[in-house]
Design an enzyme around this catalytic site. Structure first.
Site, PDB file in Angstrom:
ATOM      1  CB  CYS A 114      39.313  -9.721  30.026  1.00 37.67           C
ATOM      2  SG  CYS A 114      38.675 -10.671  31.401  1.00 37.67           S
ATOM      3  CB  CYS A 206      36.252  -8.810  37.607  1.00 36.39           C
ATOM      4  SG  CYS A 206      36.658  -7.518  36.412  1.00 36.39           S
ATOM      5  CG  HIS A 234      26.096 -15.987  34.919  1.00 38.84           C
ATOM      6  ND1 HIS A 234      27.027 -15.268  35.636  1.00 38.84           N
ATOM      7  CD2 HIS A 234      26.770 -16.575  33.904  1.00 38.84           C
ATOM      8  CE1 HIS A 234      28.222 -15.411  35.058  1.00 38.84           C
ATOM      9  NE2 HIS A 234      28.091 -16.208  34.013  1.00 38.84           N
ATOM     10  CD  GLU A 236      28.838 -10.357  36.140  1.00 39.41           C
ATOM     11  OE1 GLU A 236      29.581 -10.936  35.326  1.00 39.41           O
ATOM     12  OE2 GLU A 236      28.330  -9.249  35.920  1.00 39.41           O
ATOM     13  CB  SER A 433      37.310 -17.123  31.037  1.00 44.43           C
ATOM     14  OG  SER A 433      36.189 -17.544  30.322  1.00 44.43           O
TER      15      SER A 433
HETATM   16  S1  SF4 Z   1      36.380 -10.671  34.326  1.00 44.16           S
HETATM   17 FE1  SF4 Z   1      34.413 -10.313  33.341  1.00 44.16          FE
HETATM   18  S2  SF4 Z   1      33.818  -8.273  34.029  1.00 44.16           S
HETATM   19 FE2  SF4 Z   1      36.002  -8.470  34.470  1.00 44.16          FE
HETATM   20  S3  SF4 Z   1      37.067  -7.564  32.690  1.00 44.16           S
HETATM   21 FE3  SF4 Z   1      36.829  -9.785  32.323  1.00 44.16          FE
HETATM   22  S4  SF4 Z   1      34.911 -10.047  31.157  1.00 44.16           S
HETATM   23 FE4  SF4 Z   1      34.913  -7.991  32.109  1.00 44.16          FE
END
Ligand code: SF4
Length: 458
Positions: A114, A206, A234, A236, A433
């Site tokens: 992403c 992010c 987690h 996050e 990821s």
């Molecule tokens: S790093 Fe996590 S929160 Fe950010 S765009 Fe990617 S999946 Fe979404």
């Protein structure tokens, strides 16, 4: 494919102040500033101070959020070399379908890296180039991908040691060092600790994650307790809860029902608190803190479940307070990130056409600790389709076995291809990821397996 530039717009986040001087500590979600007995006005004043403190940290010359231009071009090219894949590029240009060596592959329409992850890697790699003579540390895995974390180690980035009791040992971080904060953020306590040390901070959080921090800040300002759909341990969620004052984490719909039931009917408070003992803010009192709630989530949770939890709390508050008053008792902002949503939608589409396409199984590739990848696995498994979550190509054995992580989190080894005499038809997707190169390596293993079997029959 060019990788994302690290220059981005950031959301403001809430913060707190602490005099935290230990070198081994738990990234606690316990609020160290706000006392339970403060009045609303006092609490509001403290919140303002927290926010100012965080903004002050971010304005420091030692706080880097936008990368380092002079090394950007080299880093982009390096990332392209490491992560791109001719096989995946070919799938993209052939309507996401490919036939090779007796294997037909359907690739999900949205998959893989992403924007937030690409940006985070770019920032970390740029930091390694920009500070060639400094000692670099990272507070956690940058993202949940083994190859990327190994690449960072190869660039001499030290992973801060986690101790057995869940604390981290920051003793190795010295004045003048560089500390990288990962894509899913760091707790406020950690940021505050590094701010007080004379170190450079490279923040790769992010912006979707900091959007959630903004949401919990809004909850607090409106006197709401944050109900966080996420796994309390987690990284996050640990970071998100560190920006909350009052919160409770629910990991799934079942736990949300327990909370909703308590809101409506009360119940055994001790049993309730025992169940959620690790998932609530300090001083949490369900009789007091569940009067007004707001929903937020870990960005990578299963979107449908977050929505169902939202509806559950909306209905619960309507039942308890009536349709007009309920608006004061429940608030919701959509904080599921687009990348998570798009990847889940794409695998839903794949599952819907699985029968028509004759899929034998779906391969889901991503780190075993990757929450968004784990949710991608749940969708086919719950639809009754054979699906395997692997973290790297080596999970596929030459003896037609696959070592994979089940939806219950167990790592098991099973047979991969059930009928090697027929054409193999498979779907493939990967978590946010996961580089395309990992998809290519995994597909290549399966192509080779089938090809060798077919040749052995000749
Ligand atoms: S790093 Fe996590 S929160 Fe950010 S765009 Fe990617 S999946 Fe979404």
């Amino acid at each position: 494919m060019r990788f994302a530039s690290s220059a981005v717009v950031f959301m403001a986040v809430a913060s707190t102040v602490t005099a935290f001087q230990q070198t081994a500590f738990k990234p606690s979600r316990i609020s160290i500033v706000v006392q339970q007995s403060t009045s609303a006005t006092e609490a509001e004043e403290k919140r303002a101070t927290k926010k100012e403190e965080r903004l002050r940290m971010m304005k420091s010359d030692r706080f880097h959020r936008r990368g380092f231009k002079e090394v950007r071009e080299g880093v982009e090219s390096n990332m392209e070399d490491q992560f791109q894949s001719p096989i995946v590029n070919s799938l993209r240009t052939s309507n996401f379908v490919m036939d090779r060596d007796g294997v037909k592959v359907y690739l999900a329409k949205d998959f893989g890296f992403c924007w937030g992850v690409e940006r985070s890697i770019a920032l970390a790699y740029e930091a390694a180039e920009h500070f060639p003579d400094r000692k670099l540390h990272i507070t956690n895995e940058l993202i949940h991908n083994p190859e990327v974390n190994e690449n960072l180690k190869a660039k001499n980035v030290q992973f801060i040691e986690k101790l057995g009791d869940g604390t981290k040992n920051f003793a190795s971080v010295q004045d003048g060092d560089v500390v990288i904060l990962p894509a899913f953020g760091a707790s406020f306590e950690e940021m505050d600790y590094f701010d007080k040390k004379n170190v450079e901070i490279v923040d790769t959080t992010c912006p979707w994650v900091s959007k959630v921090w903004n949401t919990v800040d809004k909850h607090q300002k409106q006197g709401l307790t944050s109900v966080i759909h996420g796994k309390y341990a987690h990284e996050e969620t640990v970071a998100t809860t560190s920006f909350c004052e009052d919160f409770i984490c629910v990991k799934n719909f079942k736990e949300a029902e327990m909370v909703a039931n308590y809101i409506l009917n009360g119940g055994d408070k001790d049993a309730f608190m025992k169940h959620f003992e690790n998932a609530v803010s300090e001083g949490f009192d369900p009789d007091k803190h569940l009067e007004k709630v707001g929903l937020a989530n870990q960005t990578t949770m299963y979107k449908k479940e977050t929505r169902a939890i939202g509806q559950l709390f909306q209905k619960t508050m309507m039942k308890k307070f009536g349709p007009v008053k309920s608006k004061e008792h429940y608030m919701e902002f959509d904080t599921i990130c687009d990348a998570t949503q798009e990847r889940q939608d794409a695998i839903h589409d794949m599952v819907e056409s699985a029968q028509k396409d004759g899929l034998d199984f779906i391969l889901v590739i991503g780190g075993w600790d990757s929450s968004n990848t784990a949710h991608l696995l749940e969708i086919p498994v719950h639809a009754g389709i054979r699906a395997f979550h692997i973290n790297r190509a080596e999970c596929i054995g030459a003896d037609n076995t696959i070592t994979h992580r089940t939806v219950d989190g167990e790592i098991v080894t099973t047979q991969l291809l059930e009928d090697m005499d027929k054409e193999v038809v498979m779907g493939v997707t990967s978590g946010a990821s996961t580089p395309d190169a990992a998809v290519q390596d995994s597909l290549s293993q399966i192509f080779l397996l089938k090809k060798m079997y077919d040749e052995s029959k000749k």
